[in-house]
Design an enzyme around this catalytic site. Structure first.
Site, PDB file in Angstrom:
ATOM      1  N   HIS A  16       0.843  -1.211   0.000  1.00  0.00           N
ATOM      2  CA  HIS A  16       0.000   0.000   0.000  1.00  0.00           C
ATOM      3  C   HIS A  16       0.872   1.251   0.000  1.00  0.00           C
ATOM      4  CE1 HIS A  16      -3.064  -2.602   2.389  1.00  0.00           C
ATOM      5  NE2 HIS A  16      -3.599  -2.409   1.197  1.00  0.00           N
ATOM      6  N   LYS A  40     -17.124  -6.192   7.486  1.00  0.00           N
ATOM      7  CA  LYS A  40     -15.910  -7.001   7.621  1.00  0.00           C
ATOM      8  C   LYS A  40     -15.392  -6.899   9.041  1.00  0.00           C
ATOM      9  CE  LYS A  40     -12.726  -7.176   3.664  1.00  0.00           C
ATOM     10  NZ  LYS A  40     -11.655  -6.367   3.089  1.00  0.00           N
ATOM     11  N   ARG A  91      -2.282  -6.278  -8.187  1.00  0.00           N
ATOM     12  CA  ARG A  91      -1.178  -7.202  -7.919  1.00  0.00           C
ATOM     13  C   ARG A  91      -1.184  -8.240  -9.040  1.00  0.00           C
ATOM     14  NH1 ARG A  91      -3.257  -8.095  -1.930  1.00  0.00           N
ATOM     15  NH2 ARG A  91      -5.069  -8.208  -3.259  1.00  0.00           N
ATOM     16  N   SER A 129      -2.979  -7.698   3.285  1.00  0.00           N
ATOM     17  CA  SER A 129      -3.143  -7.538   4.741  1.00  0.00           C
ATOM     18  C   SER A 129      -3.581  -8.855   5.371  1.00  0.00           C
ATOM     19  CB  SER A 129      -4.179  -6.449   5.043  1.00  0.00           C
ATOM     20  OG  SER A 129      -3.791  -5.230   4.477  1.00  0.00           O
TER      21      SER A 129
END
Ligand code: PNS
Length: 162
Positions: A16, A40, A91, A129
């Site tokens: 990030h 979440k 990614r 993460s």
């Protein structure tokens, strides 16, 4: 011109930070928009995620970045800060489908909104993460993926250290 970099940042990784640094060099102003994620389950509270982001930005000595929390739709947040550009990192190709969908949803909600994608640095193209949290739970080494400060914050959170 300003740009928003939205995410959950639970917690912020070196991947990030690489994106934040790169967009801060291309845009006058960067707003890192940290999602108030009610659905979440997050490791860090919103306040913690924002303060960790601020610490990282200070450590990276980036001056044209501001962290803001947002709730609800990203398009509404973008309108509230008068911004029409969104940045997201890509990614692997597996990110593309989801990113393609949210970029289209956002532009269908506000035709003026553009999403740009930055190809993640290859050093960080396989980290997330969630993976970082999984590795540390099993006492693995996460120093390549998060800063020392973030590593300490996670270890304190998991009561691995005092
Ligand atoms: O770091 P993440 O969890 O991949 O970030 C996802 C994020 C925050 C960009 C996305 O969930 C989002 O924008 N949520 C806000 C709600 C919204 O606008 N939904 C419509 C588009 S999915």
């Amino acid at each position: 011109m300003k740009i928003i970099y939205p995410g959950s940042f639970d917690p912020v990784t070196k991947g990030h930070m690489d994106i934040i640094k790169r967009i801060s060099e291309k845009f006058d102003e960067v707003i890192v928009a940290c999602l108030v994620n009610s659905e979440k389950q997050t490791m860090f509270s919103l306040e913690e995620r924002v303060s960790i982001l601020n610490e990282e930005i200070e450590n990276y000595k980036i001056t044209n970045v501001e962290v803001k929390a947002f709730e609800g739709l990203l398009v509404d947040f973008a309108a509230s800060v008068g911004c029409t550009m969104i940045a997201r990192g890509l990614r692997a190709i597996s990110d593309y489908e989801y990113e393609w969908q949210i970029a289209h949803i956002n532009s269908s909600l506000n035709n003026d909104l553009e999403t740009i994608f930055l190809v993640a640095n290859s050093k960080y193209s396989y980290i997330s993460s969630s993976i970082v949290k999984e590795i540390i739970r099993y006492d693995g080494d996460i120093s390549n993926f998060v800063s020392e400060n973030v590593e300490l914050r996670i270890k304190k959170k998991l009561k691995i250290i005092q």
